[in-house]
Write an enzyme that holds these catalytic residues in place. Structure first.
Site, short mmCIF file in Angstrom:
data_model
loop_
_atom_site.label_atom_id
_atom_site.label_comp_id
_atom_site.label_asym_id
_atom_site.label_seq_id
_atom_site.Cartn_x
_atom_site.Cartn_y
_atom_site.Cartn_z
CB CYS A 79 -0.91 -0.01 1.23
SG CYS A 79 -1.88 1.51 1.42
CB CYS A 127 -5.17 -0.83 2.23
SG CYS A 127 -3.94 -1.03 3.54
CB CYS A 130 -4.78 3.10 5.45
SG CYS A 130 -4.64 2.74 3.69
CB CYS A 150 -8.59 -4.58 -12.06
SG CYS A 150 -8.23 -3.36 -13.32
ZN LIG Z 1 -3.05 1.07 3.36
#
Ligand SMILES: [Zn+2]
Length: 161
Positions: A79, A127, A130, A150
């Site tokens: 991320c 994610c 977060c 994707c």
């Molecule tokens: Zn994150």
């Protein structure tokens, strides 16, 4: 005697408050789910404009623009906001779409939710640390999972090794 307009107004006010409450509760619950929390102003400072647009506003980068499309080294895609490990390079494949694509996420890296923003049902991918938006997952991917994650390259960073 209470005049009718007043009671009608208070009824409308009460209804408005009642319908607004579940929305506020839902937003609060969603925000509390993720261990990494920042205000919108903080995210704007922490992220580049491109990262902010995707991760925090569920934007989509233009296809064939991310350098990560051509990233073929061994390593981990993480991320861009917090370094959370999302995808192993061994699960990356060329989908021809112009976005970095994977057939399986790393355990605990991503979560999904339903997305009806285009009027068609899609599965949004974000994610787990977060809550930042990464992309969508479709069921037209290659074996062994048949899934196609994707992803937006701007939402991720690559760590070689
Ligand atoms: Zn994150």
């Amino acid at each position: 005697m209470t005049p009718l307009p007043l009671s009608r107004r208070s009824l409308i006010g009460w209804l408005g408050a009642a319908t607004a409450l579940p929305l506020i509760a839902a937003c609060t619950a969603k925000a509390a789910t993720f261990p990494i929390q920042h205000t919108d102003a903080e995210w704007k400072k922490l992220l580049t404009p491109a990262q902010y647009n995707i991760l925090r506003q569920e934007g989509t980068e233009r296809p064939f623009t991310s350098p990560l499309n051509d990233e073929h080294r061994k390593g981990t895609f993480v991320c861009a906001a917090d370094g959370n490990a999302l995808f192993a390079s061994t699960t990356k494949f060329d989908s021809g779409t112009g976005w970095p694509s994977f057939w399986k996420p790393l355990p605990g890296g991503v979560a999904t939710k339903n997305d009806y923003s285009l009027g068609i049902p899609r599965t949004e991918v974000h994610c787990t640390r977060c809550g930042g938006h990464l992309g969508h997952v479709f069921n037209d991917g290659p074996k062994p999972t048949g899934l196609r994650y994707c992803m937006n390259g701007d939402a991720m960073k690559f760590r070689a090794g």
